[in-house]
Design an enzyme around this catalytic site. Structure first.
Site, mmCIF file in Angstrom:
data_model
loop_
_atom_site.group_PDB
_atom_site.id
_atom_site.type_symbol
_atom_site.label_atom_id
_atom_site.label_comp_id
_atom_site.label_asym_id
_atom_site.label_seq_id
_atom_site.Cartn_x
_atom_site.Cartn_y
_atom_site.Cartn_z
ATOM 1 N N HIS A 145 -0.515 -8.323 13.818
ATOM 2 C CA HIS A 145 0.550 -8.766 12.916
ATOM 3 C C HIS A 145 1.905 -8.590 13.600
ATOM 4 O O HIS A 145 2.233 -7.502 14.061
ATOM 5 C CB HIS A 145 0.521 -7.971 11.606
ATOM 6 C CG HIS A 145 -0.551 -8.439 10.671
ATOM 7 N ND1 HIS A 145 -0.379 -8.499 9.309
ATOM 8 C CD2 HIS A 145 -1.801 -8.899 10.913
ATOM 9 C CE1 HIS A 145 -1.486 -8.971 8.758
ATOM 10 N NE2 HIS A 145 -2.371 -9.207 9.708
ATOM 11 N N TYR A 176 5.472 -5.881 0.947
ATOM 12 C CA TYR A 176 5.833 -4.663 0.213
ATOM 13 C C TYR A 176 6.876 -5.092 -0.821
ATOM 14 O O TYR A 176 7.943 -5.563 -0.444
ATOM 15 C CB TYR A 176 6.445 -3.614 1.143
ATOM 16 C CG TYR A 176 5.484 -3.014 2.152
ATOM 17 C CD1 TYR A 176 5.150 -3.688 3.325
ATOM 18 C CD2 TYR A 176 4.937 -1.757 1.944
ATOM 19 C CE1 TYR A 176 4.281 -3.128 4.260
ATOM 20 C CE2 TYR A 176 4.068 -1.178 2.874
ATOM 21 C CZ TYR A 176 3.746 -1.873 4.024
ATOM 22 O OH TYR A 176 2.896 -1.310 4.943
ATOM 23 N N PRO A 184 1.551 6.558 1.499
ATOM 24 C CA PRO A 184 1.047 5.448 2.330
ATOM 25 C C PRO A 184 2.048 4.314 2.564
ATOM 26 O O PRO A 184 1.740 3.363 3.282
ATOM 27 C CB PRO A 184 -0.161 4.948 1.529
ATOM 28 C CG PRO A 184 0.077 5.407 0.137
ATOM 29 C CD PRO A 184 0.874 6.656 0.200
ATOM 30 N N LYS A 210 1.526 5.269 7.845
ATOM 31 C CA LYS A 210 1.624 6.203 8.966
ATOM 32 C C LYS A 210 0.508 7.252 9.038
ATOM 33 O O LYS A 210 0.377 7.927 10.060
ATOM 34 C CB LYS A 210 2.980 6.948 8.905
ATOM 35 C CG LYS A 210 4.176 6.086 9.214
ATOM 36 C CD LYS A 210 4.352 5.897 10.703
ATOM 37 C CE LYS A 210 5.118 4.663 11.071
ATOM 38 N NZ LYS A 210 4.288 3.488 11.399
ATOM 39 N N TYR A 249 8.241 1.259 11.855
ATOM 40 C CA TYR A 249 6.968 0.712 11.374
ATOM 41 C C TYR A 249 5.964 0.541 12.512
ATOM 42 O O TYR A 249 4.781 0.849 12.359
ATOM 43 C CB TYR A 249 7.206 -0.628 10.657
ATOM 44 C CG TYR A 249 6.032 -1.077 9.828
ATOM 45 C CD1 TYR A 249 5.850 -0.627 8.530
ATOM 46 C CD2 TYR A 249 5.080 -1.957 10.354
ATOM 47 C CE1 TYR A 249 4.764 -1.029 7.766
ATOM 48 C CE2 TYR A 249 3.985 -2.369 9.603
ATOM 49 C CZ TYR A 249 3.830 -1.900 8.305
ATOM 50 O OH TYR A 249 2.754 -2.300 7.549
HETATM 51 C C1 PHB Z 1 -3.855 -0.969 3.210
HETATM 52 O O1 PHB Z 1 -4.182 -2.062 3.693
HETATM 53 O O2 PHB Z 1 -4.667 -0.291 2.568
HETATM 54 C C2 PHB Z 1 -2.464 -0.503 3.399
HETATM 55 C C3 PHB Z 1 -1.617 -1.206 4.254
HETATM 56 C C4 PHB Z 1 -0.321 -0.768 4.448
HETATM 57 C C5 PHB Z 1 0.125 0.373 3.792
HETATM 58 C C6 PHB Z 1 -0.722 1.089 2.954
HETATM 59 C C7 PHB Z 1 -2.027 0.641 2.751
HETATM 60 O O3 PHB Z 1 1.408 0.774 3.983
#
Ligand code: PHB
Ligand code: APR
Length: 412
Positions: free
Chosen positions: A91, A220, A312, A316, A403
């Site tokens: 990505h 997000y 989450p 990280k 990130y």
């Molecule tokens: C996930 O795909 O479960 C996931 C991806 C990014 C995050 C948290 C969880 O920041």
């Protein structure tokens, strides 16, 4: 005293030799323990993994799936990355959504070419289990009453019960890779450890569904109804989350209610493209920031979730565990191959510098994206912050470089 013979398959080779001594005992067969064990093995450093649960139980946990380049590099060094390189998705960016619009963070352009790999943590664990099973290193699953001993002295050991028999293994070092609820951290005297913690007043309700992801990249979303995240495992498997009250139970969230709430928190054109379907997994997870200092106690080291937890929101958790593993692996390699005992005492400081920066980023993303109260002032401040950071190249760069993962500190 004899350690039980190993079953062939995910738990190790089937030779009958009992283990009473090894160089490094690793407590916990999550991603931290398995990765450390494999890297040490490839350097000829003998190790034994002792895990409280069964392999199937370890593989049943569904967790975030965004791998930094440092984590990918370590998995390649561990020769456990073949499937990740084949099936994982690179990505080059992700989106922040707020006020009904989407702003893209172009990771690649903002970081001089860095990207992340979307590949589930469950798959990482499975790949590491598979290479462990093919090696001559032993792993003991379903061990009860695991206990580290004498780690402040010269001769530490770990004891455990298996099938009703108590065993003890002597070692040079103990790696506590046993997660947040593990025994390693809890066995440190309280006056020798300092704990830092923040528990957030909400959880994440996560749903896995066999549907195509709504977008090629992660989204997000900040919304006045609460945070939402659109993620994925593959082109046919989606992972979505909505912020929910901590007291909520999954039974209160029918699939229909979940999809409706997710749609309401996304920009309308995205919501319009959302493909819904039956959930194949649904769970609620609390959010926590946590750090233990130091991360080394004589001859015992804490690694990964045993030492720190991040919410989450910054993806990280696994990556931070991998950077601890990188540091400990190089310290132990130099200890055994070059006799460098001086590096042992540096483990904690090296790790904690990076840990606290990842804690900061995860806390900040959480603070900026979630609903903390009904006070509309907070919502406006979050919108202003998102608008400010996404419009400025400096703002986008700070998000992007955190990130994709801050650099690892060299061990020398
Ligand atoms: C996930 O795909 O479960 C996931 C991806 C990014 C995050 C948290 C969880 O920041
Ligand atoms: N004895 C032996 N094993 C134990 C004990 C114990 N007393 N307590 C816990 N364990 C095992 C758990 O069953 C688990 O398999 O230790 C393992 C720890 O694994 P994780 O919790 O996955 O922690 P870690 O390997 O550090 O992985 C880092 O990154 O995204 C995050 O939280 C996420 O799992 C994740 C992590």
């Amino acid at each position: 005293m004899a350690v039980l013979p190993q079953r062939k398959g995910p738990v190790g080779p089937s030779d009958m030799k009992p283990v009473t001594k090894t160089q490094v005992v690793i407590i916990g067969a999550g991603p931290s323990g398995l990765l450390l064990g494999r890297l040490l093995e490839l350097q000829g450093i003998d190790n034994l993994i002792i895990e409280a649960k069964s392999p199937d139980y370890v593989l049943s946990r569904i967790r975030a799936g965004v791998l930094e380049q440092g984590t990918q590099m370590l998995l390649r060094e561990a020769r456990a990355a073949e499937r990740m390189d084949r099936e994982g998705h690179v990505h080059e960016g992700f989106a922040l959504s707020f006020l009904g619009k989407m702003e893209r963070i172009d990771l690649k352009a903002l970081t001089g070419g860095k990207t992340v790999m979307v590949y589930g943590q469950t798959e990482v664990t499975k790949d590491l289990m598979d290479v462990r099973a093919q090696s001559c290193m032993k792993s003991i699953y379903d061990a009860d009453e695991v206990m580290p001993h004498d780690f402040y002295g010269e001769r530490p050991s770990v004891s455990f019960t298996k099938d009703g028999h108590r065993h003890t293994v002597d070692c040079d070092y103990i790696a506590g890779c046993d997660g947040f609820h593990g025994i390693a951290r809890k066995s440190v005297p309280v006056d020798k450890i300092k704990l830092f913690e923040r528990v957030y007043p909400f959880g994440w309700l996560g749903v896995l569904s066999r549907t195509p992801p709504v977008s090629d990249e992660l989204i997000y979303a900040n919304h006045e109804r609460g945070f939402a995240l659109c993620s994925m495992r593959s082109s046919t498997l989606s992972r979505y989350y909505v912020q929910c009250p901590l007291e909520d139970k999954t039974e209160e969230w029918s699939d229909d209610r979940f999809w409706e709430e997710l749609r309401a928190r996304l920009p309308s054109d995205v919501a319009h493209h959302l493909v819904t379907g039956p959930s194949i997994e649904k769970s609620i997870a609390p959010l926590r920031s946590f750090v233990a200092e130091p991360m080394q106690f004589g001859r015992m080291f804490l690694v990964g979730d045993a030492a720190h937890i991040v919410p989450p929101t910054g993806a990280k958790g696994l990556n931070l565990a991998a950077s601890d593993v990188y540091t400990l692996y190089h310290i132990l390699r130099k200890r055994y191959q070059e006799g460098r005992t001086d590096l042992i005492a540096r483990y904690s400081d090296i790790c904690l510098r990076r840990v606290w920066k990842a804690e900061r980023f995860s806390w900040w993303m959480t603070s900026m994206l979630h609903k903390f109260s009904d006070d509309p002032f907070n919502q406006r401040i979050q919108e202003a912050e998102l608008d400010y950071f996404t419009r400025s190249e400096a703002g986008r760069t700070t998000i992007a470089e955190n990130y994709v993962g801050l650099p690892y500190e060299r061990v020398d």
